[in-house]
Scaffold this motif. Structure first.
Motif, PDB file in Angstrom:
ATOM      1  N   PHE A  99       0.851  -1.193   0.000  1.00  0.00           N
ATOM      2  CA  PHE A  99       0.000   0.000   0.000  1.00  0.00           C
ATOM      3  C   PHE A  99       0.894   1.254   0.000  1.00  0.00           C
ATOM      4  O   PHE A  99       0.964   1.999   0.969  1.00  0.00           O
ATOM      5  CB  PHE A  99      -0.915   0.012   1.219  1.00  0.00           C
ATOM      6  N   ASP A 100       1.592   1.457  -1.103  1.00  0.00           N
ATOM      7  CA  ASP A 100       2.593   2.529  -1.167  1.00  0.00           C
ATOM      8  C   ASP A 100       2.196   3.584  -2.198  1.00  0.00           C
ATOM      9  O   ASP A 100       3.000   4.007  -3.028  1.00  0.00           O
ATOM     10  CB  ASP A 100       3.979   1.964  -1.488  1.00  0.00           C
ATOM     11  N   GLY A 101       0.945   4.026  -2.130  1.00  0.00           N
ATOM     12  CA  GLY A 101       0.450   5.029  -3.067  1.00  0.00           C
ATOM     13  C   GLY A 101       1.044   6.404  -2.814  1.00  0.00           C
ATOM     14  O   GLY A 101       1.807   6.616  -1.862  1.00  0.00           O
ATOM     15  N   PRO A 102       0.675   7.386  -3.630  1.00  0.00           N
ATOM     16  CA  PRO A 102       1.254   8.731  -3.521  1.00  0.00           C
ATOM     17  C   PRO A 102       0.818   9.497  -2.276  1.00  0.00           C
ATOM     18  O   PRO A 102       1.367  10.552  -1.988  1.00  0.00           O
ATOM     19  CB  PRO A 102       0.760   9.428  -4.793  1.00  0.00           C
ATOM     20  N   TYR A 103      -0.171   8.971  -1.555  1.00  0.00           N
ATOM     21  CA  TYR A 103      -0.650   9.664  -0.351  1.00  0.00           C
ATOM     22  C   TYR A 103      -0.444   8.819   0.912  1.00  0.00           C
ATOM     23  O   TYR A 103      -1.163   8.973   1.898  1.00  0.00           O
ATOM     24  CB  TYR A 103      -2.128  10.025  -0.493  1.00  0.00           C
ATOM     25  N   LEU A 104       0.552   7.940   0.854  1.00  0.00           N
ATOM     26  CA  LEU A 104       0.787   7.038   1.989  1.00  0.00           C
ATOM     27  C   LEU A 104       1.100   7.815   3.265  1.00  0.00           C
ATOM     28  O   LEU A 104       0.590   7.486   4.342  1.00  0.00           O
ATOM     29  CB  LEU A 104       1.937   6.079   1.668  1.00  0.00           C
ATOM     30  N   MET A 105       1.910   8.855   3.173  1.00  0.00           N
ATOM     31  CA  MET A 105       2.264   9.606   4.383  1.00  0.00           C
ATOM     32  C   MET A 105       1.046  10.298   4.984  1.00  0.00           C
ATOM     33  O   MET A 105       0.938  10.411   6.205  1.00  0.00           O
ATOM     34  CB  MET A 105       3.360  10.625   4.078  1.00  0.00           C
ATOM     35  N   GLN A 106       0.122  10.768   4.145  1.00  0.00           N
ATOM     36  CA  GLN A 106      -1.097  11.382   4.696  1.00  0.00           C
ATOM     37  C   GLN A 106      -1.882  10.372   5.530  1.00  0.00           C
ATOM     38  O   GLN A 106      -2.420  10.712   6.594  1.00  0.00           O
ATOM     39  CB  GLN A 106      -1.977  11.920   3.561  1.00  0.00           C
ATOM     40  N   ILE A 107      -1.938   9.115   5.061  1.00  0.00           N
ATOM     41  CA  ILE A 107      -2.639   8.075   5.814  1.00  0.00           C
ATOM     42  C   ILE A 107      -1.919   7.792   7.140  1.00  0.00           C
ATOM     43  O   ILE A 107      -2.554   7.646   8.183  1.00  0.00           O
ATOM     44  CB  ILE A 107      -2.747   6.786   4.975  1.00  0.00           C
ATOM     45  N   CYS A 108      -0.593   7.752   7.086  1.00  0.00           N
ATOM     46  CA  CYS A 108       0.188   7.502   8.313  1.00  0.00           C
ATOM     47  C   CYS A 108      -0.004   8.633   9.315  1.00  0.00           C
ATOM     48  O   CYS A 108      -0.214   8.387  10.517  1.00  0.00           O
ATOM     49  CB  CYS A 108       1.665   7.363   7.964  1.00  0.00           C
ATOM     50  N   LEU A 109       0.053   9.873   8.851  1.00  0.00           N
ATOM     51  CA  LEU A 109      -0.108  11.024   9.737  1.00  0.00           C
ATOM     52  C   LEU A 109      -1.524  11.082  10.307  1.00  0.00           C
ATOM     53  O   LEU A 109      -1.722  11.286  11.509  1.00  0.00           O
ATOM     54  CB  LEU A 109       0.193  12.323   8.985  1.00  0.00           C
ATOM     55  N   LEU A 131     -10.304  14.099   4.388  1.00  0.00           N
ATOM     56  CA  LEU A 131      -9.358  14.170   3.276  1.00  0.00           C
ATOM     57  C   LEU A 131      -9.329  12.824   2.566  1.00  0.00           C
ATOM     58  O   LEU A 131      -8.642  11.897   2.976  1.00  0.00           O
ATOM     59  CB  LEU A 131      -7.961  14.535   3.796  1.00  0.00           C
ATOM     60  N   GLY A 132     -10.089  12.702   1.491  1.00  0.00           N
ATOM     61  CA  GLY A 132     -10.232  11.426   0.799  1.00  0.00           C
ATOM     62  C   GLY A 132      -8.972  10.993   0.082  1.00  0.00           C
ATOM     63  O   GLY A 132      -8.344  11.771  -0.624  1.00  0.00           O
ATOM     64  N   VAL A 133      -8.590   9.725   0.295  1.00  0.00           N
ATOM     65  CA  VAL A 133      -7.447   9.123  -0.384  1.00  0.00           C
ATOM     66  C   VAL A 133      -7.915   7.802  -0.969  1.00  0.00           C
ATOM     67  O   VAL A 133      -8.431   6.951  -0.253  1.00  0.00           O
ATOM     68  CB  VAL A 133      -6.283   8.880   0.599  1.00  0.00           C
ATOM     69  N   THR A 134      -7.744   7.619  -2.272  1.00  0.00           N
ATOM     70  CA  THR A 134      -8.240   6.404  -2.919  1.00  0.00           C
ATOM     71  C   THR A 134      -7.132   5.562  -3.538  1.00  0.00           C
ATOM     72  O   THR A 134      -7.297   4.355  -3.718  1.00  0.00           O
ATOM     73  CB  THR A 134      -9.257   6.763  -4.021  1.00  0.00           C
ATOM     74  N   ASP A 135      -5.986   6.162  -3.854  1.00  0.00           N
ATOM     75  CA  ASP A 135      -4.931   5.435  -4.556  1.00  0.00           C
ATOM     76  C   ASP A 135      -4.142   4.544  -3.595  1.00  0.00           C
ATOM     77  O   ASP A 135      -3.445   5.031  -2.714  1.00  0.00           O
ATOM     78  CB  ASP A 135      -3.965   6.411  -5.237  1.00  0.00           C
ATOM     79  N   ALA A 136      -4.251   3.217  -3.785  1.00  0.00           N
ATOM     80  CA  ALA A 136      -3.460   2.239  -3.029  1.00  0.00           C
ATOM     81  C   ALA A 136      -3.585   2.410  -1.524  1.00  0.00           C
ATOM     82  O   ALA A 136      -2.626   2.208  -0.786  1.00  0.00           O
ATOM     83  CB  ALA A 136      -1.978   2.307  -3.451  1.00  0.00           C
ATOM     84  N   ALA A 137      -4.784   2.769  -1.053  1.00  0.00           N
ATOM     85  CA  ALA A 137      -4.984   2.910   0.390  1.00  0.00           C
ATOM     86  C   ALA A 137      -5.200   1.535   1.016  1.00  0.00           C
ATOM     87  O   ALA A 137      -5.802   0.648   0.399  1.00  0.00           O
ATOM     88  CB  ALA A 137      -6.183   3.805   0.669  1.00  0.00           C
ATOM     89  N   PRO A 165      -6.978  -1.382   3.264  1.00  0.00           N
ATOM     90  CA  PRO A 165      -8.416  -1.620   3.449  1.00  0.00           C
ATOM     91  C   PRO A 165      -8.945  -0.942   4.701  1.00  0.00           C
ATOM     92  O   PRO A 165      -8.223  -0.760   5.673  1.00  0.00           O
ATOM     93  CB  PRO A 165      -8.519  -3.147   3.548  1.00  0.00           C
ATOM     94  N   PHE A 166     -10.245  -0.575   4.649  1.00  0.00           N
ATOM     95  CA  PHE A 166     -10.932   0.081   5.760  1.00  0.00           C
ATOM     96  C   PHE A 166     -10.310   1.447   6.091  1.00  0.00           C
ATOM     97  O   PHE A 166     -10.144   1.781   7.259  1.00  0.00           O
ATOM     98  CB  PHE A 166     -10.962  -0.825   7.004  1.00  0.00           C
ATOM     99  N   THR A 167      -9.976   2.184   5.048  1.00  0.00           N
ATOM    100  CA  THR A 167      -9.489   3.547   5.217  1.00  0.00           C
ATOM    101  C   THR A 167     -10.618   4.521   4.894  1.00  0.00           C
ATOM    102  O   THR A 167     -11.202   4.464   3.811  1.00  0.00           O
ATOM    103  CB  THR A 167      -8.288   3.844   4.299  1.00  0.00           C
ATOM    104  N   ILE A 168     -10.951   5.380   5.858  1.00  0.00           N
ATOM    105  CA  ILE A 168     -11.963   6.420   5.649  1.00  0.00           C
ATOM    106  C   ILE A 168     -11.253   7.761   5.663  1.00  0.00           C
ATOM    107  O   ILE A 168     -10.580   8.100   6.637  1.00  0.00           O
ATOM    108  CB  ILE A 168     -13.050   6.374   6.735  1.00  0.00           C
ATOM    109  N   GLY A 169     -11.432   8.525   4.591  1.00  0.00           N
ATOM    110  CA  GLY A 169     -10.654   9.748   4.457  1.00  0.00           C
ATOM    111  C   GLY A 169      -9.186   9.374   4.371  1.00  0.00           C
ATOM    112  O   GLY A 169      -8.772   8.642   3.473  1.00  0.00           O
TER     113      GLY A 169
END
Length: 264
Positions: free
Chosen positions: A40-50, A197-203, A205-209
């Motif tokens: 799950f290494d999409g372009p918004y991976l750090m946003q999901i981690c933060l 903050l919606g993230v759809t690329d390579a997020a 599973p069970f990621t909301i925003g």
């Protein structure tokens, strides 16, 4: 993914209880490497981690603040006077994060984590800038960037707030207790923003925003169990060499994240 997250949560909880550091400074790089290793290494991976880290900090900081308040350790005068500027900084931090690439956020995290690690490695408890906390406008000049930089790292108020308060002659136990309140002020508005903050690329599973619910739930469960264990260990061990060891570990993590982000 669940097995990795349980290990990460247990480790973060022990460190938080043992060293008094916020779990976020462990969770963000741990999420980054765990999610990346699972693909799950999409372009918004750090946003999901933060975002996921800050969501966990909402509950852990509230629990910590309540516990410290019952012991009478929270300096509510400092917390109330600094909270508005910290909250504004946190909102500005979220707005900034929303527009940055994951790679740039890696660089920012690496640089700031390196500074925190260096302070833990060489910092001294007797360092002082003044004998009392500053008043306005100096207060806002410190509080606003504290909230801003904390969101850019996905952490609560401890990593920046505790050193700042001790440099202004606040006793360490009171600084740690009050910083738990900083964590609430930082995490609540920023986590609400990441939820939208919606993230759809390579997020994962069970990621909301930009918040992964599986990671959020498992981290909350494990840190609530293991943080008291770390706190009990802190009473048996000398925390100073452990803090220096963790500072060195954090420097290595920061340098590795910089290496990956800058591809060298």
């Amino acid at each position: 993914m669940a097995a990795l997250l349980l290990v990460i949560g247990a480790f973060a909880g022990v460190l938080a209880g043992l060293l008094g550091v916020g779990g976020g400074i462990v969770l963000v790089p741990a999420f980054f490497y765990a999610f990346g290793a699972l693909g799950f290494d999409g372009p918004y991976l750090m946003q999901i981690c933060l975002g996921t880290s800050l969501a966990t900090i909402v509950l852990t900081s509230l629990r910590s603040l309540s516990s410290h308040h019952r012991k009478g350790a929270v300096d509510w005068a400092i917390l109330k006077s600094w909270a508005p500027a910290i909250a504004i900084g946190a909102v500005l931090g979220f707005i900034t994060v929303a527009g940055l690439s994951s790679r740039l956020l890696q660089v920012i995290f690496g640089l700031l984590a390196g500074l925190v690690g260096l302070y833990m490695l060489i910092g001294r408890s007797d360092w002082r800038l003044a004998e009392k906390m500053p008043s306005e406008p100096a207060r806002s000049l410190l509080a606003l960037p504290m909230g801003f930089l904390s969101v850019l790292m996905g952490i609560g108020g401890g990593s920046f707030g505790v050193p700042i308060m001790t440099l202004f002659n606040v006793p360490i136990h009171r600084a740690v207790a009050t910083a738990a309140g900083f964590g609430v002020v930082i995490a609540v508005p920023s986590a609400a923003g990441f939820l939208l903050l919606g993230v759809t690329d390579a997020a994962p599973p069970f990621t909301i925003g930009s918040i992964n619910l599986i990671a959020f739930l498992l981290i909350i469960i494990t840190t609530l169990i293991t943080a008291p264990l770390g706190a009990n260990l802190a009473h048996r061990l000398d925390p100073k060499p452990l803090k220096r060891l963790f500072g060195a570990f954090l420097l290595i993590v920061a340098l590795n994240m910089l290496r990956e982000a800058l591809a060298f």
